[in-house]
Design a protein around this motif. Sequence first.
Motif, PDB file in Angstrom:
ATOM      1  N   TYR A  47      26.935  28.550  43.116  1.00 34.03           N
ATOM      2  CA  TYR A  47      28.527  29.151  43.180  1.00 34.03           C
ATOM      3  C   TYR A  47      28.773  29.269  44.689  1.00 34.03           C
ATOM      4  O   TYR A  47      28.655  29.356  45.221  1.00 34.03           O
ATOM      5  CB  TYR A  47      29.274  30.319  42.701  1.00 34.03           C
ATOM      6  N   THR A  48      29.914  28.356  44.755  1.00 37.56           N
ATOM      7  CA  THR A  48      30.433  27.930  45.951  1.00 37.56           C
ATOM      8  C   THR A  48      31.769  28.941  46.497  1.00 37.56           C
ATOM      9  O   THR A  48      32.505  28.683  45.062  1.00 37.56           O
ATOM     10  CB  THR A  48      30.593  26.210  46.043  1.00 37.56           C
ATOM     11  N   TYR A  49      31.956  29.090  47.956  1.00 35.53           N
ATOM     12  CA  TYR A  49      33.607  29.373  48.302  1.00 35.53           C
ATOM     13  C   TYR A  49      33.466  28.260  49.338  1.00 35.53           C
ATOM     14  O   TYR A  49      32.592  27.539  50.640  1.00 35.53           O
ATOM     15  CB  TYR A  49      33.649  30.638  48.919  1.00 35.53           C
ATOM     16  N   GLU A  66      28.732  37.058  40.806  1.00 35.53           N
ATOM     17  CA  GLU A  66      29.125  38.610  41.071  1.00 35.53           C
ATOM     18  C   GLU A  66      29.054  38.266  42.432  1.00 35.53           C
ATOM     19  O   GLU A  66      29.361  38.572  43.143  1.00 35.53           O
ATOM     20  CB  GLU A  66      28.030  39.242  40.201  1.00 35.53           C
ATOM     21  N   GLU A  67      27.918  37.598  43.714  1.00 35.28           N
ATOM     22  CA  GLU A  67      27.921  37.829  45.151  1.00 35.28           C
ATOM     23  C   GLU A  67      28.922  37.265  45.481  1.00 35.28           C
ATOM     24  O   GLU A  67      28.974  37.817  46.469  1.00 35.28           O
ATOM     25  CB  GLU A  67      26.412  36.427  44.966  1.00 35.28           C
ATOM     26  N   LYS A 130      37.146  49.253  45.035  1.00 36.78           N
ATOM     27  CA  LYS A 130      37.151  47.925  44.091  1.00 36.78           C
ATOM     28  C   LYS A 130      36.403  47.368  43.820  1.00 36.78           C
ATOM     29  O   LYS A 130      36.784  46.058  43.689  1.00 36.78           O
ATOM     30  CB  LYS A 130      38.077  47.889  45.254  1.00 36.78           C
ATOM     31  N   LEU A 131      35.384  47.902  43.651  1.00 36.82           N
ATOM     32  CA  LEU A 131      33.863  47.461  43.430  1.00 36.82           C
ATOM     33  C   LEU A 131      33.327  46.940  41.931  1.00 36.82           C
ATOM     34  O   LEU A 131      32.438  46.343  41.804  1.00 36.82           O
ATOM     35  CB  LEU A 131      33.026  47.693  44.415  1.00 36.82           C
ATOM     36  N   GLN A 132      34.100  48.530  41.594  1.00 36.37           N
ATOM     37  CA  GLN A 132      33.631  48.836  39.905  1.00 36.37           C
ATOM     38  C   GLN A 132      33.515  47.812  39.053  1.00 36.37           C
ATOM     39  O   GLN A 132      32.981  47.450  38.318  1.00 36.37           O
ATOM     40  CB  GLN A 132      34.279  50.023  39.288  1.00 36.37           C
ATOM     41  N   ASP A 133      34.703  47.261  39.753  1.00 36.14           N
ATOM     42  CA  ASP A 133      34.829  45.556  38.479  1.00 36.14           C
ATOM     43  C   ASP A 133      33.667  44.415  38.370  1.00 36.14           C
ATOM     44  O   ASP A 133      33.568  43.572  37.913  1.00 36.14           O
ATOM     45  CB  ASP A 133      36.158  44.615  38.965  1.00 36.14           C
ATOM     46  N   ILE A 134      33.038  44.197  40.182  1.00 35.14           N
ATOM     47  CA  ILE A 134      31.685  43.597  40.386  1.00 35.14           C
ATOM     48  C   ILE A 134      29.972  44.561  40.075  1.00 35.14           C
ATOM     49  O   ILE A 134      29.672  43.698  38.961  1.00 35.14           O
ATOM     50  CB  ILE A 134      32.159  43.041  41.708  1.00 35.14           C
TER      51      ILE A 134
END
Length: 203
Positions: A47-49, A66-67, A130-134
């Motif tokens: 998975y790329t950015y 997720e990462e 703000k990280l609970q969604d992940i």
Amino acid sequence: MYEFIKGTVEFISPEYIVVENNGVGYQISTPNSFIYSGKLETMVTVYTYHYVREDIMALYGFETREEKRLFTKLLNVSGIGPKGALAILASGEVQQVVTAIENEDESFLVKFPGVGKKTARQMILDLKGKLQDIVPDFFPNLFNADQLPIHTEKNNTAFEEAILALKALGYSEKEIKKIAPELRKEQLSTDQYIKNALKRLLK
């Protein structure tokens, strides 16, 4: 630009891997390239950015979405660039990082390369809550039930999509943060979130 690249691992270095797809070798920087050591000449999905600045264009890659999402959130913190974000993910202690942010544990965060007290404080200010969604899917035991957001996953996704849309329209982090708390309380579609946000921003 690139959601993921699926291909064969052709080369591994301390800083990056090369994934071949249809005759093209993609150089992809990863948090820990050596996790692919046992996968040379095998098919993988990375998975790329796609990171683009005036002086650099690079691909960063991750084993999971997720990462990748954690990486992009870290990039939004002032003082943290791609190398710093990769270093945090490469530590293998991402769960501890999230816990430190939630507990405002600056002493833990400053242990990472390039993270001083100012940057640690900025991480906490920008990312706490703000990280609970992940995290629930990535680390299901980190947050207990009463700490999780009251929204459904669908509504969380709609809210995040709306925030991304507002950023694409040119609104700043500071402007969005002013309206985000009240906006988050509502359970709306992405389109409705955007419309309500624009009403607040244009007041």
